[in-house]
Design a protein around this motif. Structure first.
Motif, PDB file in Angstrom:
ATOM      1  N   GLU A   2     -17.631  -3.941   3.516  1.00  0.00           N
ATOM      2  CA  GLU A   2     -16.817  -4.391   4.649  1.00  0.00           C
ATOM      3  C   GLU A   2     -15.341  -4.113   4.445  1.00  0.00           C
ATOM      4  O   GLU A   2     -14.609  -3.917   5.419  1.00  0.00           O
ATOM      5  CB  GLU A   2     -17.027  -5.896   4.891  1.00  0.00           C
ATOM      6  N   VAL A   3     -14.899  -4.100   3.188  1.00  0.00           N
ATOM      7  CA  VAL A   3     -13.478  -3.905   2.895  1.00  0.00           C
ATOM      8  C   VAL A   3     -13.329  -2.899   1.769  1.00  0.00           C
ATOM      9  O   VAL A   3     -14.051  -2.966   0.764  1.00  0.00           O
ATOM     10  CB  VAL A   3     -12.792  -5.231   2.495  1.00  0.00           C
ATOM     11  N   ALA A   4     -12.399  -1.969   1.922  1.00  0.00           N
ATOM     12  CA  ALA A   4     -12.122  -0.978   0.881  1.00  0.00           C
ATOM     13  C   ALA A   4     -10.616  -0.844   0.693  1.00  0.00           C
ATOM     14  O   ALA A   4      -9.842  -0.959   1.650  1.00  0.00           O
ATOM     15  CB  ALA A   4     -12.714   0.382   1.258  1.00  0.00           C
ATOM     16  N   VAL A   5     -10.213  -0.592  -0.537  1.00  0.00           N
ATOM     17  CA  VAL A   5      -8.811  -0.343  -0.860  1.00  0.00           C
ATOM     18  C   VAL A   5      -8.690   1.072  -1.416  1.00  0.00           C
ATOM     19  O   VAL A   5      -9.398   1.440  -2.359  1.00  0.00           O
ATOM     20  CB  VAL A   5      -8.274  -1.350  -1.900  1.00  0.00           C
ATOM     21  N   VAL A   6      -7.815   1.859  -0.816  1.00  0.00           N
ATOM     22  CA  VAL A   6      -7.496   3.204  -1.317  1.00  0.00           C
ATOM     23  C   VAL A   6      -6.045   3.183  -1.786  1.00  0.00           C
ATOM     24  O   VAL A   6      -5.163   2.740  -1.047  1.00  0.00           O
ATOM     25  CB  VAL A   6      -7.688   4.275  -0.222  1.00  0.00           C
ATOM     26  N   VAL A   7      -5.804   3.656  -3.005  1.00  0.00           N
ATOM     27  CA  VAL A   7      -4.475   3.573  -3.588  1.00  0.00           C
ATOM     28  C   VAL A   7      -4.163   4.845  -4.363  1.00  0.00           C
ATOM     29  O   VAL A   7      -5.074   5.512  -4.867  1.00  0.00           O
ATOM     30  CB  VAL A   7      -4.363   2.331  -4.517  1.00  0.00           C
ATOM     31  N   ALA A   8      -2.894   5.196  -4.428  1.00  0.00           N
ATOM     32  CA  ALA A   8      -2.443   6.312  -5.269  1.00  0.00           C
ATOM     33  C   ALA A   8      -1.064   5.986  -5.792  1.00  0.00           C
ATOM     34  O   ALA A   8      -0.241   5.401  -5.085  1.00  0.00           O
ATOM     35  CB  ALA A   8      -2.429   7.627  -4.492  1.00  0.00           C
ATOM     36  N   ALA A   9      -0.812   6.364  -7.047  1.00  0.00           N
ATOM     37  CA  ALA A   9       0.494   6.153  -7.667  1.00  0.00           C
ATOM     38  C   ALA A   9       0.841   7.356  -8.521  1.00  0.00           C
ATOM     39  O   ALA A   9       0.040   7.789  -9.354  1.00  0.00           O
ATOM     40  CB  ALA A   9       0.482   4.885  -8.525  1.00  0.00           C
ATOM     41  N   ALA A  42       0.610  -1.319   1.619  1.00  0.00           N
ATOM     42  CA  ALA A  42       1.794  -1.643   0.827  1.00  0.00           C
ATOM     43  C   ALA A  42       2.256  -0.364   0.159  1.00  0.00           C
ATOM     44  O   ALA A  42       1.489   0.603   0.029  1.00  0.00           O
ATOM     45  CB  ALA A  42       1.500  -2.720  -0.214  1.00  0.00           C
ATOM     46  N   HIS A  43       3.507  -0.352  -0.268  1.00  0.00           N
ATOM     47  CA  HIS A  43       4.040   0.854  -0.897  1.00  0.00           C
ATOM     48  C   HIS A  43       5.147   0.476  -1.860  1.00  0.00           C
ATOM     49  O   HIS A  43       5.671  -0.656  -1.847  1.00  0.00           O
ATOM     50  CB  HIS A  43       4.576   1.833   0.154  1.00  0.00           C
ATOM     51  N   GLU A  44       5.510   1.447  -2.701  1.00  0.00           N
ATOM     52  CA  GLU A  44       6.580   1.223  -3.670  1.00  0.00           C
ATOM     53  C   GLU A  44       7.236   2.550  -4.002  1.00  0.00           C
ATOM     54  O   GLU A  44       6.550   3.559  -4.174  1.00  0.00           O
ATOM     55  CB  GLU A  44       6.007   0.587  -4.945  1.00  0.00           C
ATOM     56  N   VAL A  81       0.655  -2.324  -6.402  1.00  0.00           N
ATOM     57  CA  VAL A  81       0.761  -2.022  -4.976  1.00  0.00           C
ATOM     58  C   VAL A  81      -0.507  -2.447  -4.226  1.00  0.00           C
ATOM     59  O   VAL A  81      -0.439  -2.963  -3.110  1.00  0.00           O
ATOM     60  CB  VAL A  81       1.046  -0.525  -4.780  1.00  0.00           C
ATOM     61  N   ALA A  82      -1.667  -2.244  -4.845  1.00  0.00           N
ATOM     62  CA  ALA A  82      -2.916  -2.652  -4.202  1.00  0.00           C
ATOM     63  C   ALA A  82      -2.968  -4.160  -3.999  1.00  0.00           C
ATOM     64  O   ALA A  82      -3.448  -4.644  -2.958  1.00  0.00           O
ATOM     65  CB  ALA A  82      -4.106  -2.187  -5.041  1.00  0.00           C
ATOM     66  N   VAL A 103       0.566  10.646  -2.429  1.00  0.00           N
ATOM     67  CA  VAL A 103       1.237   9.447  -1.921  1.00  0.00           C
ATOM     68  C   VAL A 103       2.031   9.748  -0.650  1.00  0.00           C
ATOM     69  O   VAL A 103       2.162   8.901   0.235  1.00  0.00           O
ATOM     70  CB  VAL A 103       2.181   8.878  -3.012  1.00  0.00           C
ATOM     71  N   GLY A 104       2.559  10.979  -0.529  1.00  0.00           N
ATOM     72  CA  GLY A 104       3.572  11.291   0.462  1.00  0.00           C
ATOM     73  C   GLY A 104       3.210  11.000   1.898  1.00  0.00           C
ATOM     74  O   GLY A 104       3.966  10.316   2.620  1.00  0.00           O
ATOM     75  N   MET A 105       2.078  11.520   2.361  1.00  0.00           N
ATOM     76  CA  MET A 105       1.748  11.382   3.780  1.00  0.00           C
ATOM     77  C   MET A 105       1.388   9.938   4.154  1.00  0.00           C
ATOM     78  O   MET A 105       1.935   9.410   5.141  1.00  0.00           O
ATOM     79  CB  MET A 105       0.630  12.351   4.152  1.00  0.00           C
ATOM     80  N   PRO A 106       0.498   9.253   3.419  1.00  0.00           N
ATOM     81  CA  PRO A 106       0.224   7.851   3.773  1.00  0.00           C
ATOM     82  C   PRO A 106       1.442   6.948   3.597  1.00  0.00           C
ATOM     83  O   PRO A 106       1.573   5.958   4.312  1.00  0.00           O
ATOM     84  CB  PRO A 106      -0.916   7.457   2.832  1.00  0.00           C
ATOM     85  N   LEU A 107       2.322   7.307   2.649  1.00  0.00           N
ATOM     86  CA  LEU A 107       3.563   6.542   2.495  1.00  0.00           C
ATOM     87  C   LEU A 107       4.446   6.703   3.726  1.00  0.00           C
ATOM     88  O   LEU A 107       5.041   5.739   4.211  1.00  0.00           O
ATOM     89  CB  LEU A 107       4.304   6.995   1.241  1.00  0.00           C
ATOM     90  N   ALA A 108       4.545   7.925   4.244  1.00  0.00           N
ATOM     91  CA  ALA A 108       5.349   8.164   5.443  1.00  0.00           C
ATOM     92  C   ALA A 108       4.828   7.348   6.621  1.00  0.00           C
ATOM     93  O   ALA A 108       5.618   6.768   7.386  1.00  0.00           O
ATOM     94  CB  ALA A 108       5.347   9.652   5.787  1.00  0.00           C
ATOM     95  N   VAL A 109       3.515   7.288   6.775  1.00  0.00           N
ATOM     96  CA  VAL A 109       2.922   6.493   7.858  1.00  0.00           C
ATOM     97  C   VAL A 109       3.246   5.017   7.655  1.00  0.00           C
ATOM     98  O   VAL A 109       3.625   4.308   8.609  1.00  0.00           O
ATOM     99  CB  VAL A 109       1.402   6.708   7.918  1.00  0.00           C
TER     100      VAL A 109
END
Length: 342
Positions: free
Chosen positions: A145-152, A14-16, A70-71, A301-307
């Motif tokens: 089993e599950v991980a969340v990576v986030v940046a703001a 997800a993104h914002e 966002v997470a 944020v920039g590169m993962p946001l672009a993807v």
């Protein structure tokens, strides 16, 4: 460092981006007394950096709150209950809190279980990629089993830009170091990783190679002053001169281990960096890679946001996706994914 994985999948994101658009022309108006005195023509900021506009949150917006929001959307998109998230990593540069970590704010919002690991990873613009590698290692090892990576990047980034502009006006001096802060924007992104055995996925995370040049650590320095304000001093030409060859050499090391450029995305700095890296690699970045033109430099944020934006648009095809990361220090990482692997 070189590491690879066989059982790590990207299952959601997800993104914002903030609603307020600030054009380079508008920033030039704020600085016009200095620009006019220095003989700088209108339109130079956009022409020099390739950044037409960026998005800003208000200065009071805390990055931890944005990251949590966002997470939550990311795990909803991935159809993963919060209680199943075993690891949360916040990779933001911007922090309002000294403690607890921003990951704890995110974890509370997600509703993670008591056994989840929650911590921050900060490594300038490379933080998100570093956090992905940590999460991938834990998933590959079977620890989670599950991980969340986030940046703001939110209010703190906005305040740093305002400080840079106000300081230049107060000193009556236009320095080359001002150009980098003027490119910066705000935004947020979250990725959800999971073990392959959980089922459907969008991509696999395959490998990562890193390199560094600590002798160039002073080229970009963000400092917390005694007043509590964040100031940014960056040598744009030096970053271009040293950083681009570092990224290229990191990819060369990755290619020796089987990496392919394919659909390539790079850290969002500006048009000069994009052109220089494409020339050195002899390869064009993905057509949707360059988000800096409308969103500015959004740090980690920039590169993962672009993807994520490219994926939302259906613009990623099956096969290799390569993330060419870089950050102050200097550090570089090449992260290899395969899109379309379930």
């Amino acid at each position: 460092m070189h590491t690879h994985w066989k059982h790590v999948r990207l299952v959601g994101w997800a993104h914002e981006v903030p609603g307020r658009e600030v054009t380079s022309a508008a920033l030039e108006e704020r600085l016009w007394p200095l620009l006019e005195r220095a003989g700088v023509a209108r339109g130079t900021l956009e022409a020099k950096t390739g950044v037409r506009a960026r998005r800003w949150y208000e200065p009071c917006v805390d990055p931890e709150d944005v990251a949590a929001r966002v997470a939550c959307r990311a795990i909803e998109q991935a159809r993963v209950p919060g209680r199943e998230v075993g690891l949360v990593i916040n990779a933001s540069i911007d922090h309002r809190l000294f403690e607890p970590s921003g990951a704890h704010v995110v974890g509370q919002a997600l509703g993670v279980g008591a056994d989840a690991a929650l911590f921050d990873v900060r490594n300038a613009c490379l933080g998100f990629v570093d956090a992905l590698t940590i999460a991938a290692e834990r998933i590959e090892a079977g620890a989670v089993e599950v991980a969340v990576v986030v940046a703001a990047e939110a209010g703190g980034m906005r305040r740093a830009i305002d400080v840079a502009i106000d300081s230049a006006l107060a000193q009556g001096e236009l320095t080359p170091e001002l150009w980098v802060p003027l490119t910066m924007g705000c935004g947020a992104v979250a990725w959800v990783l999971a073990a392959a055995r959980r089922g459907a996925a969008h991509a696999s995370l395959d490998a990562c190679v890193t390199r560094n040049q600590t002798e160039h650590g002073a080229l970009c320095v963000g400092r917390i002053e005694d007043s509590g304000r964040l100031t940014i001093r960056a040598n744009g030409p030096g970053i271009l001169r040293q950083g681009v060859p570092l990224i290229a050499s990191t990819f060369a090391a990755a290619r020796e281990r089987g990496a392919a450029l394919g659909q390539a995305f790079m850290h969002q700095v500006g048009s000069a960096h994009l052109a220089a890296l494409e020339k050195l690699l002899g390869h064009r970045m993905h057509p949707r890679s360059a988000t800096f033109r409308e969103l500015g430099n959004t740090g980690p944020v920039g590169m993962p946001l672009a993807v994520a934006l490219a994926a939302d648009a259906g613009a990623l095809s099956r096969g290799p996706v390569t993330l060419l990361g870089a950050g102050s220090g200097l550090s570089s990482a090449v992260l290899s994914l395969t899109w379309g692997v379930s």
